[in-house]
Design an enzyme around this catalytic site. Structure first.
Site, short mmCIF file in Angstrom:
data_model
loop_
_atom_site.label_atom_id
_atom_site.label_comp_id
_atom_site.label_asym_id
_atom_site.label_seq_id
_atom_site.Cartn_x
_atom_site.Cartn_y
_atom_site.Cartn_z
N VAL A 270 0.84 -1.19 0.00
CA VAL A 270 0.00 0.00 0.00
C VAL A 270 0.88 1.24 0.00
CG1 VAL A 270 -1.91 -1.14 1.15
CG2 VAL A 270 -0.17 0.00 2.52
N GLY A 271 0.28 2.39 -0.33
CA GLY A 271 1.00 3.65 -0.35
C GLY A 271 0.98 4.28 -1.72
N ASN A 272 1.57 5.48 -1.82
CA ASN A 272 1.45 6.22 -3.08
C ASN A 272 2.27 5.60 -4.21
OD1 ASN A 272 3.94 7.01 -1.99
ND2 ASN A 272 3.81 9.06 -2.89
N VAL A 273 3.40 4.94 -3.89
CA VAL A 273 4.17 4.28 -4.94
C VAL A 273 3.38 3.10 -5.50
CG1 VAL A 273 6.26 2.98 -5.47
CG2 VAL A 273 6.40 5.02 -4.03
N GLU A 294 -2.59 -9.52 -0.37
CA GLU A 294 -3.12 -9.52 0.99
C GLU A 294 -4.10 -8.38 1.20
OE1 GLU A 294 0.34 -9.29 3.40
OE2 GLU A 294 1.16 -7.60 2.29
N ILE A 364 12.52 0.15 3.47
CA ILE A 364 13.19 1.28 4.10
C ILE A 364 14.53 1.51 3.44
CG2 ILE A 364 14.31 2.05 6.24
CD1 ILE A 364 11.98 0.79 7.77
N ASN A 384 6.72 -0.38 11.05
CA ASN A 384 5.44 -1.08 11.10
C ASN A 384 5.61 -2.57 11.34
OD1 ASN A 384 4.06 1.34 10.47
ND2 ASN A 384 4.38 1.00 8.29
N GLY A 388 3.30 -8.91 5.09
CA GLY A 388 3.27 -10.07 4.21
C GLY A 388 4.36 -10.06 3.15
N LYS A 408 13.63 11.74 3.86
CA LYS A 408 13.91 12.90 4.72
C LYS A 408 14.59 14.03 3.93
CE LYS A 408 12.53 11.19 8.74
NZ LYS A 408 11.40 11.76 9.51
#
Length: 505
Positions: A270-273, A294, A364, A384, A388, A408
């Site tokens: 999930v997320g914008n990418v 998932e 990350i 987090n 999965g 950052k």
């Protein structure tokens, strides 16, 4: 509410959330529904948190071990964390207050692979489950529990728990009934397990409801509260660039006959990418796509709506408020195109390998050899959890990791000499994509991988530093197979901790 609780005998179990919360005692192991902020209980946890705070004010201990499907929402993780009511948490969390408790050492936390949680529970790794607390859309005439917007580990927790509390949530669309596929075979037991007979992503092999001995149901609570449904940021230019490289790669693989024109079952984080990739797929040349993932997020929902994707199988929704409203208003259209399964089926390595999934996950950081850190900032601060990504990365036909090359504002490089923590070893990572480019590492040695990652994926501000480290490691490393300079391999992380940037002054 009577049409939601259709089993007449169980209506006598209806009570306020405050009364139900009294069933949960200090030290209990509590298994709840909930996966990526969907389908988690909302009222009983809030009442429980109030009781915990009152007990703490009296100088009494009152904490539980909380095991879920994945992340929940502020009404569960947030409220219990504020009350300092959780002594152990697993397997995944995105709530900021709970994260702070974890990183302060106040709550013990283990981020298990999501596909393994049910099995670990059956094996007794979490202890004896005292309570199962699950959210339901409805209870059928014969006592079947209709899940809501996720399935997670609910069936396993219902099987194992001494007592069951059900929240029947009127906010959840009643047309969710029939969307779920709960397989009642031995998925996670020991010593032997049944083969889950799924050979296509669109295949149903179970029933539409959760089952539990009605004698175990101790309380039913009526609720009317929405899921977390956090908004997603619109894809920025970085996300669009990452998506562009990946879509070009898929097109190349089709031309080389390594992928069919409809690709293979897609798994996406999930997320914008992730949403940028799915948005690109919606506009791209590939048709009749299928999802075996998932979560079903905004981008996948849009592909189902457009007809670009014909079926999506997952364990949960993870939607923005706008997408949640869209699916609620048009559930009659979407329900035939979606299957929600328990997570030890949605994340089963055997099924993932059998279907030949394409796994697309964030990270990350990765080191120059392709070892991936998905979880711990600077190697020690939990973000987090592994979720999965491990279930899919090792077993997929293609294992792809996506990330901006810096974080950052450029103070952190996503490509580092050595990862400060490793969730996915280099053998489980085949393709890396940043806004700088795509590195295809299939069939390459560590030294060859490093050259590709540095040249294709690293940010220009950090690329010369990485190349310098690699060149010196090639000359001076103890071994030349995977060259490292151990005295400085993690110096970038220490520099950030000391100065606030990985860039030298």
């Amino acid at each position: 509410m009577t049409e939601r609780i259709r089993n007449v005998a169980l209506r006598s179990k209806v009570c306020p959330a405050e009364t139900a919360s009294e069933l949960i005692k200090h030290g209990d192991v509590v298994g709840t529904s909930g996966f990526t902020g969907a389908g988690y209980p909302k009222e009983v946890p809030k009442a429980l948190a109030q009781r915990m705070e009152a007990a703490h004010d009296r100088g009494e201990k009152y904490q539980i071990s909380l095991i879920t499907g994945a992340s929940t929402g502020p009404q569960l993780d947030g409220e219990l964390a504020k009350a300092n009511g959780v002594y152990f948490r697993s397997p995944f969390n995105t709530d900021a207050t709970m994260r702070n408790r974890i990183n302060a050492g106040e709550t013990e936390y283990f981020d298990n692979h999501l596909g393994q949680v049910a099995g670990r529970a059956v094996q007794g790794n979490y202890g004896k489950f005292n309570i199962a607390l699950v959210e339901a859309t409805a209870i059928t005439e014969d006592g079947g529990i209709v899940p809501t917007s996720s399935v997670g580990n609910s069936q396993t927790f219902l099987n194992l728990a001494e007592k069951v509390i059900i929240e029947v949530n009127e906010w959840q669309n009643p047309m969710l009934e029939g969307i779920h596929d709960i397989w009642d075979g031995n998925v996670s037991g020991v010593p032997t397990r049944d083969i889950v007979p799924i050979v296509r992503a669109d295949q149903r092999v179970g029933g539409p409801v959760l089952r539990v001995n009605p004698d175990k149901i101790a309380a039913i609570v009526r609720t009317n509260d929405r899921d977390r449904n956090a908004p997603f940021a619109a894809p920025d230019e970085t996300a669009k660039a990452i998506a562009g490289y990946l879509l070009d790669f898929f097109g190349h693989e089709v031309k080389q006959n390594r992928l069919p024109p409809s690709l293979l079952p897609l798994q996406s984080g999930v997320g914008n990418v992730a949403n940028a990739v799915l948005e690109g797929l919606k506009e791209g040349p590939f048709e009749n796509l299928v999802g075996y993932s998932e979560v079903i997020q905004d981008g996948m929902l849009a592909m189902l709506d457009s007809g670009r994707m014909r079926i999506a199988s997952a364990s949960s929704f993870s939607l923005s408020p706008e997408a949640a409203e869209e699916i609620n208003n048009r559930m009659d259209f979407f329900r035939s195109k979606i299957i929600l399964r328990q997570q030890d089926v949605s994340n089963s390595p055997g099924i993932i390998r059998r279907l030949g999934c394409i796994a697309m996950n964030g990270m990350i950081e990765a080191d120059i050899y392709g070892n991936v850190n998905s979880t711990r900032v600077m190697g020690s601060k939990m973000m987090n959890g592994i979720g999965g990504s491990g279930d899919f990365a090792r077993s997929s036909y293609l294992s792809i990791f996506l990330s901006p090359s810096t974080a950052k504002g450029g103070k952190i490089s996503a490509i580092v000499p050595m990862a400060a923590h490793v969730d996915h070893i280099m053998q489980d990572a085949q393709i890396f994509v940043t806004e700088q480019g795509l590195a295809d590492l299939r069939g390459l040695s560590p030294v060859q991988r490093a050259r590709e990652i540095i040249s294709k994926c690293a940010h220009p501000d950090y690329r010369p530093m990485l190349q310098d480290y690699f060149d010196r490691a090639l000359k001076n490393s103890f071994g030349k197979h995977t060259p490292h300079l151990l005295t400085e391999a993690l110096s970038w992380h220490q520099r950030f901790i000391d100065t606030g940037t990985m860039l030298p002054s």
